[in-house]
Design an enzyme around this catalytic site. Structure first.
Site, PDB file in Angstrom:
ATOM      1  N   GLU A   1      47.259  41.744  42.983  1.00  0.00           N
ATOM      2  CA  GLU A   1      47.271  41.115  41.731  1.00  0.00           C
ATOM      3  C   GLU A   1      48.076  42.671  40.785  1.00  0.00           C
ATOM      4  O   GLU A   1      47.351  43.528  41.414  1.00  0.00           O
ATOM      5  CB  GLU A   1      46.021  41.176  41.157  1.00  0.00           C
ATOM      6  CG  GLU A   1      45.414  39.896  41.576  1.00  0.00           C
ATOM      7  CD  GLU A   1      46.167  38.800  41.278  1.00  0.00           C
ATOM      8  OE1 GLU A   1      47.218  38.930  40.715  1.00  0.00           O
ATOM      9  OE2 GLU A   1      45.661  37.571  41.972  1.00  0.00           O
TER      10      GLU A   1
ATOM     11  N   CYS B   1      48.643  43.685  32.698  1.00  0.00           N
ATOM     12  CA  CYS B   1      50.010  43.347  33.841  1.00  0.00           C
ATOM     13  C   CYS B   1      50.279  41.607  32.648  1.00  0.00           C
ATOM     14  O   CYS B   1      50.992  41.512  33.603  1.00  0.00           O
ATOM     15  CB  CYS B   1      49.067  42.582  34.539  1.00  0.00           C
ATOM     16  SG  CYS B   1      47.573  41.512  35.082  1.00  0.00           S
TER      17      CYS B   1
END
Length: 511
Positions: A264, A298
């Site tokens: 990720e 993110c």
């Protein structure tokens, strides 16, 4: 800040363990304690011991031993233990959320929300523990049965980032545990104390249920500890959250030993604002996505791609909205925006601002570092908005700071091309009340991201859906849906219950 710790953090004799927290046997000159400073006020919160290689190997050996026992525990029973963990996190939500906010710098509401994510994934994992479904299928051979089942992988290494210091660990750990795996967690060296607090919180549950020591382990340190996990053939899966650069290094190391990764990584998320958008919905979503966690998610909104006919209206609305933002101590709930994590983040913010100016970008909302009373840590920066071009290198990169780029488009195809025209592919959104535009955005010729939203922002994912992205975001999926499959190995079984031995594809073989 000792009062906000969820449980007493008493000194522990080196070389011992408490619950499932493994402590180093020694501190050498090359393994100095990690000093955790709060970006809110610059104060030292605590010093955390760093794991040596000997500590690491001892932890892995304990995890191997624990896995041999844990994988035999029925999955619903493992789920019941995770349920009890969720209850513990409910009990300590305020304390842990406050610690997250103070150590990392996100607003208190976001810190509490992060602990709520732990609670939610515990609830999800409990249900998942009774739904680790395989398949059954018909065989082409008579008196044969075929099926698929899923088996535990082994040791799961979890490398987490500072921006979500506890939630992303839980996404991995809770699912891995109900799947029968054991976990070794390497938290960010920028937020180690929250990880220790989590281990303290679940320690009582593990002890009360006689869970083998080694099911939940913690190793602390910097890049060297992460490299040990990545290169260790005893670690079946490495789940790493962080920068694309870090993810590429992890992927290369793990692939070199043919291990499994779940990555990720970076995002460069855009919101398309159509002329058919409800701007009363769009503006708050844009602002939260851009300034929440001081632009250090993110999934933070980094680019706004606006239809040219409403461009000036959107720009003016955003300018007015930003003027209402209050910046200050994240523990004070009257403030919207807290600090960035450290001085390195401030330097990155300033470098991006300078590059924007050099490229001819014009700031709609001016940037700056905030100084003075209440901002002594030097980690507070002003959220800013810059008119830019999608092709600029600074726009193509992910800068972990509250910088928002304002871009124009003429046609929807142009907007989608700009949205997709970056190396990352995590989260995306469109604001439109036009059904055709929404469906085109969600179609095969639309967003190339792992997350594509309509009339909500890029930031703030629910536990029920699989989370992750494409391209340089890494391709991993965590949290909901069938993300549990990443933590298990697939096994195909064929059972012959007849009296003959027919071969597949009609092959004959006689002796």
């Amino acid at each position: 800040m000792q009062s906000i710790l969820p449980l007493p953090m008493q000194p522990i004799k080196p070389g011992t363990s408490t619950g499932q927290v493994f402590w180093p046997t020694e501190i050498t000159s090359s393994h100095q304690p990690l000093a955790s400073y709060s970006p809110a006020d610059g104060q030292l919160i605590a010093r955390v011991h760093v794991s040596t290689r000997a500590d690491y190997d001892r932890v892995v050996e304990a995890a191997q031993t624990a896995f041999a026992e844990w994988r035999l525990v029925p999955a619903p029973r493992r789920g019941e233990i995770v349920r009890q963990m969720g209850e513990q996190f409910r009990r300590y939500k305020r304390e842990l959320g406050t610690l997250v906010s103070y150590e990392m710098g996100k607003s208190l509401q976001e810190g509490l929300g992060e602990v709520q994510e732990i609670i939610d994934i515990c609830d999800f994992a409990v249900g998942q523990s009774r739904q680790l479904y395989g398949l059954s299928m018909h065989s082409e051979r008579p008196a044969h049965r075929m099926l698929e089942q899923w088996q535990p992988l082994g040791i799961v290494g979890i490398i987490s980032a500072f921006n979500f210091p506890v939630a992303v660990w839980s996404w991995n750990a809770m699912l891995a545990w109900v799947c029968g795996d054991v976990c070794i967690w390497k938290p960010s060296e920028k937020a180690p104390l929250t990880a220790l607090a989590c281990q303290q919180i679940i320690g009582e549950v593990l002890r009360n249920n006689d869970v083998p020591e080694g099911v939940s382990c913690l190793v602390t340190g910097g890049h060297d500890v992460g490299e040990w996990l990545a290169r260790d053939p005893r670690i079946a899966l490495v789940s790493a959250t962080g920068s694309t650069r870090m993810g590429k290094a992890v992927a290369e190391a793990v692939a070199g030993r043919l291990g499994k990764t779940l990555l990720e990584l970076g995002g460069n998320n855009a919101i398309i604002v159509s002329e058919h958008a409800d701007l009363d919905l769009a503006i708050p979503a844009i602002v939260f996505g851009a300034v929440g966690t001081a632009g250090q998610r993110c999934t933070s909104t980094r680019r706004i791609i606006v239809q040219e006919s409403i461009y000036d209206d959107v720009k003016n609305r955003l300018r007015k909205a930003y003027a209402q933002l209050r910046i200050g101590n994240p523990l004070d709930e009257s403030f919207h925006v807290g600090p960035v994590i450290d001085q390195l983040a401030v330097t990155g913010y300033q470098a991006a601002v300078n590059e924007i100016r050099e490229l001819g970008g014009r700031f709609v909302v001016e940037p700056g570092v905030i100084e003075g009373l209440g901002f002594e840590s030097g980690c507070y920066v002003k959220p800013c908005i810059a008119e830019a071009k999608n092709s600029w290198p600074v726009v193509q990169r992910e800068t972990f700071a509250p910088i928002l780029y304002l871009l124009k488009y003429s046609t929807l195809a142009d907007a989608i091309a700009q949205q997709n025209g970056v190396p990352q592919g995590l989260s995306s959104a469109i604001f439109t009340l036009n059904l055709r535009e929404a469906e085109q955005f969600l179609s095969a010729v639309g967003s190339d991201c792992g997350i594509a939203n309509v009339n909500i922002g890029t930031s703030g994912a629910e536990i029920g859906g699989a989370f992750g992205g494409e391209k340089e975001t890494g391709g991993g999926r965590e949290s909901g849906s069938d993300a549990w499959k990443a933590y298990m190995r697939r096994q195909t079984n064929t059972i012959n219950y007849g009296t003959t031995m027919p071969l597949a594809q009609g092959i004959t073989f006689e002796l």
